[in-house]
Design an enzyme around this catalytic site. Structure first.
Site, short mmCIF file in Angstrom:
data_model
loop_
_atom_site.label_atom_id
_atom_site.label_comp_id
_atom_site.label_asym_id
_atom_site.label_seq_id
_atom_site.Cartn_x
_atom_site.Cartn_y
_atom_site.Cartn_z
N GLY A 44 0.88 -5.12 1.02
CA GLY A 44 -0.23 -5.19 0.07
C GLY A 44 0.20 -5.80 -1.26
N GLU B 160 4.04 -5.30 7.50
CA GLU B 160 3.16 -4.26 8.05
C GLU B 160 3.43 -4.00 9.53
OE1 GLU B 160 2.27 -6.52 5.88
OE2 GLU B 160 0.77 -5.76 4.49
N GLU C 225 -0.09 -9.36 -0.71
CA GLU C 225 -1.53 -9.67 -0.57
C GLU C 225 -2.21 -9.71 -1.94
OE1 GLU C 225 -1.88 -6.48 2.43
OE2 GLU C 225 -2.91 -7.99 3.66
N ALA D 126 0.86 -1.19 0.00
CA ALA D 126 0.00 0.00 0.00
C ALA D 126 0.89 1.24 0.00
CB ALA D 126 -0.88 -0.02 1.24
C1 3H9 Z 1 0.51 -2.21 3.53
O1 3H9 Z 1 0.77 -2.74 2.48
C2 3H9 Z 1 -0.83 -2.28 4.20
C3 3H9 Z 1 -1.73 -3.38 3.66
O2 3H9 Z 1 -1.44 -4.63 4.25
C4 3H9 Z 1 -3.15 -3.13 4.00
C5 3H9 Z 1 -3.78 -1.91 3.45
C6 3H9 Z 1 -5.26 -1.89 3.66
N1 3H9 Z 1 4.69 3.40 -0.03
O3 3H9 Z 1 13.53 1.97 1.03
P1 3H9 Z 1 13.95 2.64 -0.22
C7 3H9 Z 1 9.51 4.75 -1.06
S1 3H9 Z 1 1.62 -1.23 4.33
C8 3H9 Z 1 5.19 4.59 -0.39
O4 3H9 Z 1 14.93 3.73 -0.12
P2 3H9 Z 1 15.06 0.16 -1.15
C9 3H9 Z 1 10.49 5.19 0.02
O5 3H9 Z 1 9.91 6.11 0.90
C10 3H9 Z 1 3.06 -1.26 3.29
N2 3H9 Z 1 6.50 4.80 -0.61
O6 3H9 Z 1 14.45 1.60 -1.33
C11 3H9 Z 1 11.59 5.80 -0.83
O7 3H9 Z 1 11.17 7.09 -1.19
P3 3H9 Z 1 12.21 8.29 -1.24
C12 3H9 Z 1 3.82 -2.49 3.44
C13 3H9 Z 1 7.32 3.77 -0.47
O8 3H9 Z 1 15.27 -0.36 -2.51
C14 3H9 Z 1 11.59 4.92 -2.08
O9 3H9 Z 1 10.33 4.27 -2.11
N3 3H9 Z 1 5.05 -2.40 2.71
C15 3H9 Z 1 6.87 2.51 -0.10
O10 3H9 Z 1 16.18 0.20 -0.20
C16 3H9 Z 1 12.67 3.89 -2.12
O11 3H9 Z 1 12.62 3.18 -0.90
C17 3H9 Z 1 6.23 -2.12 3.30
O12 3H9 Z 1 6.30 -2.00 4.50
C18 3H9 Z 1 5.48 2.34 0.12
N4 3H9 Z 1 4.95 1.14 0.46
O13 3H9 Z 1 13.93 -0.70 -0.44
C19 3H9 Z 1 7.42 -1.98 2.41
N5 3H9 Z 1 7.93 1.68 -0.01
O14 3H9 Z 1 13.17 7.91 -2.31
C20 3H9 Z 1 8.13 -0.68 2.72
C21 3H9 Z 1 9.00 2.39 -0.34
O15 3H9 Z 1 11.36 9.47 -1.56
N6 3H9 Z 1 9.24 -0.47 1.83
N7 3H9 Z 1 8.64 3.66 -0.61
O16 3H9 Z 1 12.85 8.33 0.12
C22 3H9 Z 1 10.43 -1.07 2.00
O17 3H9 Z 1 10.63 -1.90 2.86
C23 3H9 Z 1 11.54 -0.67 1.09
O18 3H9 Z 1 11.27 0.61 0.62
C24 3H9 Z 1 11.72 -1.59 -0.13
C25 3H9 Z 1 12.75 -0.96 -1.10
C26 3H9 Z 1 12.26 -2.94 0.34
C27 3H9 Z 1 10.42 -1.77 -0.86
#
Ligand code: 3H9
Length: 720
Positions: A100, A123, A103, A61
């Site tokens: 998500g 999450e 999911e 998400a």
């Molecule tokens: C969810 O899914 C809820 C659902 O279950 C239910 C809903 C009803 N959204 O970390 P990085 C941005 S909750 C928006 O440096 P990497 C991040 O801010 C979500 N932005 O890269 C950054 O922006 P900026 C569950 C996001 O390659 C840029 O992307 N998901 C999101 O080292 C690059 O990120 C998670 O918890 C996002 N979801 O790592 C995953 N994700 O350049 C969270 C990233 O402006 N994300 N951004 O600073 C991560 O763990 C890491 O970002 C990921 C990439 C492994 C994906």
């Protein structure tokens, strides 16, 4: 957005397109819904592949949209529509499928992953649970114990583990979308009922289900230390195991509603963005991350193989750097070689990789560092010794080698002045154990070049650290703030508290250990040595009014008095608590200490009063926060995010409280100001309680949200 096309004649291809991680924001969800409709209505399409652009399936998400009023089609019905579709849906997972994103993939009938892909439901790390059906589908697919492990920890699994667990159907080393299309063609027309995970029952567990959940819940509550999301995750999985799918989904929704609006989720999401914000560093002189290219670092040296040096060498080797370790004392060198090899082997075993022993080389001669690109000096905290080493390094190293010092408080600029190229000197303040702790304070002196800072920051990142750039001042950020907190803890004892009372208030707040237990663990002599060097701990001044005043302000000699009695904490068997024997680890309240405090108070004419836990928190935490404002005012930290990351990753601040500055914003700046004023009135001899002018000015400017402080501070500075 999501782009739709038809390929190979009969496969509908839906590509998620939202840089950088194809998060499921409103526009992407709308794109998926529209594409799905087209694919299902097109008679030529017999199966559908869902993939993401740029080698990334989906990061979940869109966290940036949390808190906005919901627009676009909701996620849960969208995933239900995919699962209910009458054509096989295949998720082509490259890069990562998280939250998500996974999911969405679980809503598909099949999942094909690239061998380098990572999958997970993280999450919980954002204070949430997988609430788009993840908490209900994953246990039905892979069983309760495995699903609990993934959902409670939020850990990412490799494609190989995902295959083993049964999360994916196939792993490929080739082009994932091609493999998924081929697969989709092969399953076209097959019945789908048995592929809809929501229709499954959870596989039976061996043993008693209630007992399993009770045991898991007990462990989770103990480890969570007040965090609510892990507990809700267990409750949601329990619903999957005990309720029909539709009722489980209702439970998932209820639990998510509670979490979503909680302060903890806000704090953890703030922290997620704060971690990323600190890598975009800037300094008051105008140097910036995006205008400063780091130098390539191919080989690194570590000087000194005590506890810190060993940890740093291990972290470097684990990050893939060849490391030359120099230790001039032969005995220490022999011991260190064995210890470092063991640490590398243990780490490798845990991570299931080969130990990088070949990265390490050792020498007792400083000449061995002649060809390295960067040196980290990690000897004893002694300015004279460090100066001598920097003179030697300056003579031995390549002229463009970066010289870094691992110090928790010494003046980086003084060391820089010992070298030919002071612009190539920075501080790297690691936290013990250095191969485990996530935090690294990268300290720039007035003469450090932006390139030197950029290089150290990048090295920290490669070592897996949360690296925070901080200015050079006594204690830098973390220890400078800690001083104010420690001082309050001592004063509270003088005024009537016990170590147990102070510690339990701090532990209740979420610290894993209160100040006095930490102090016993690390050794009271550590702080005593520093206080002696600072001219604070003076022998022989134990009575009379001057005993509790140093350098014109209130001082508590309590810690010094314990040290004078040989009570150094766990290692001597007693400190603020007693431990039964030297090296004992279980802290028990010490009647001797209580009488000692009573005598001390009587001797100094201090009338003990009842102190409640709220006062403990306010005095310790608001004094620390107040120093944080001073640090922002001085430009030592660029923003509140920097301070908060330092406290969360280096000082045990409970992650779900975001960090001290975020916490101050949550409490409300006017309240923090009012309480500091109150305590300063009561203790005018404690300057740390005098509210900092930046705090006053932020309150006067309407207490902007923490995310806006950087801007507000810039504006306030420009008005001066
Ligand atoms: C969810 O899914 C809820 C659902 O279950 C239910 C809903 C009803 N959204 O970390 P990085 C941005 S909750 C928006 O440096 P990497 C991040 O801010 C979500 N932005 O890269 C950054 O922006 P900026 C569950 C996001 O390659 C840029 O992307 N998901 C999101 O080292 C690059 O990120 C998670 O918890 C996002 N979801 O790592 C995953 N994700 O350049 C969270 C990233 O402006 N994300 N951004 O600073 C991560 O763990 C890491 O970002 C990921 C990439 C492994 C994906």
């Amino acid at each position: 957005m999501a782009q739709y096309s038809r390929i190979s004649g009969s496969v509908g291809l839906i590509t998620l397109k939202s840089l950088p991680v194809n998060a499921l924001g409103a526009v992407v969800r709308q794109g998926i819904v529209d594409s799905l409709k087209t694919a299902l209505q097109d008679p030529k399409v017999t199966s559908v592949v869902i993939c993401g652009q740029n080698g990334v399936f989906c990061g979940g998400a869109d966290i940036k949209e949390f808190g906005d009023s919901e627009s676009g089609p909701p996620l849960i019905p969208m995933i239900h529509a995919i699962e209910a579709g009458n054509k096989p849906m295949v998720a082509a997972i490259e890069g990562f499928a998280l939250g998500g994103g996974l999911e969405l993939a679980l809503g598909c009938h099949y999942r094909i992953a690239h061998s380098k892909a990572r999958l997970g439901l993280p999450e919980v790390t954002l204070g949430l649970l997988p609430a788009a059906g993840g908490s209900q589908r994953l246990p039905r697919l892979i069983g309760v114990p495995a699903a609990l492990d993934l959902i409670i920890t939020g850990r990412h699994v490799t494609a190989a583990e995902a295959l083993q667990l049964g999360i994916v159907d196939q792993v490929t080393d080739h082009h994932t979308v091609d493999a998924a299309v081929k697969f989709a063609l092969s399953v076209a027309g097959r019945p789908l009922d048995a592929r809809r995970i929501s229709s499954y029952s959870c596989p039976p567990v061996s043993g008693d289900l209630d007992a399993l959940f009770e045991e898991v819940m007990r462990k989770v509550r103990r480890g969570a230390r007040g965090a609510i999301a892990p507990v809700a995750c267990v409750q949601a999985v329990r619903a999957a195991a005990t309720l029909p799918y539709a009722r489980g989904m209702e439970r998932e929704r209820e639990l998510m509603a509670t979490l979503f609006t909680s302060g903890q989720a806000r704090a953890l999401q703030y922290s997620f963005f704060a971690q990323r914000a600190v890598s975009r560093w800037s300094t008051p002189s105008g140097a910036r991350w995006d205008a400063s290219a780091p130098k390539p670092v191919r080989k690194v040296a570590v000087i000194g193989l005590g506890t810190m040096g060993r940890g740093i060498a291990v972290a470097l080797a684990q990050a893939g750097f060849p490391v030359v370790s120099v230790e001039t004392q032969e005995k220490q060198l022999t011991e260190a070689k064995r210890a470092v090899s063991q640490m590398l082997e243990r780490g490798a075993k845990r991570r299931g990789v080969a130990a990088p022993l070949d990265k390490m080389s050792y020498s007792s001669n400083i000449q061995a560092v002649a060809d390295v690109d960067l040196v980290i000096e990690a000897v004893f905290e002694d300015m004279g010794l460090k100066k001598k080493i920097f003179q030697q390094l300056s003579a031995v190293c390549k002229p463009d080698a970066l010289l870094c010092t691992n110090t928790s408080s010494l003046d980086v600029d003084q060391l820089a002045s010992q070298t030919r190229n002071p612009e190539l000197v920075v501080g790297m303040h690691f936290f013990a154990p250095a191969h485990v702790m996530k935090l690294l304070e990268v300290v720039y002196g007035p003469r450090s070049s932006p390139q030197a800072l950029a290089t150290a920051m990048q090295l920290g990142k490669k070592m897996g650290k949360v690296s925070v750039a901080v200015g050079n001042c006594p204690g830098f950020v973390g220890n400078r703030m800690l001083k104010a907190y420690v001082e309050q803890a001592f004063f509270l004892l003088e005024e009537g508290a016990t170590p147990e009372l102070v510690d339990s208030a701090l532990e209740e707040f979420g610290f894993s250990m209160g100040f006095f237990k930490v102090s016993d663990l690390s050794g009271l002599d550590v702080g005593w040595k520093v206080r002696k060097e600072d001219g604070l701990a003076l022998p022989g001044v134990s009575t009379g009014p001057s005993a509790r005043i140093r350098q014109g302000r209130r001082y508590s000699p309590l810690g010094d008095l314990l040290c004078q009695r040989g009570r150094f904490g766990q290692k001597t068997g007693s400190g603020w608590y007693q431990y039964g024997k030297p090296g004992g680890r279980v802290a028990t309240p010490d009647p001797w200490l209580h009488s000692f405090l009573e005598e001390y108070r009587a001797q100094h004419g201090l009338v003990p009063r009842r102190i409640d836990p709220q006062e403990v928190l306010e005095r310790c935490l608001y004094a620390l926060i107040n120093e944080g404002f001073r640090i922002l005012e001085d430009g030592i930290a660029a923003g509140p995010e920097d301070i908060d990351c330092i406290y969360v990753f280096g000082y045990g601040w409970p992650h779900y409280r975001g960090g001290p500055m975020f916490y101050a914003a949550m409490v409300g700046l006017p309240k923090v100001l009012e309480r500091l004023e109150h305590y300063y009135r009561a203790h005018p001899d404690v300057p740390d309680l005098q509210p900092c002018s930046l705090l006053r000015r932020l309150v006067a400017s309407g207490s902007p949200p923490v995310q806006k402080w950087k801007e507000a501070i810039k504006k306030l500075h420009s008005q001066l």
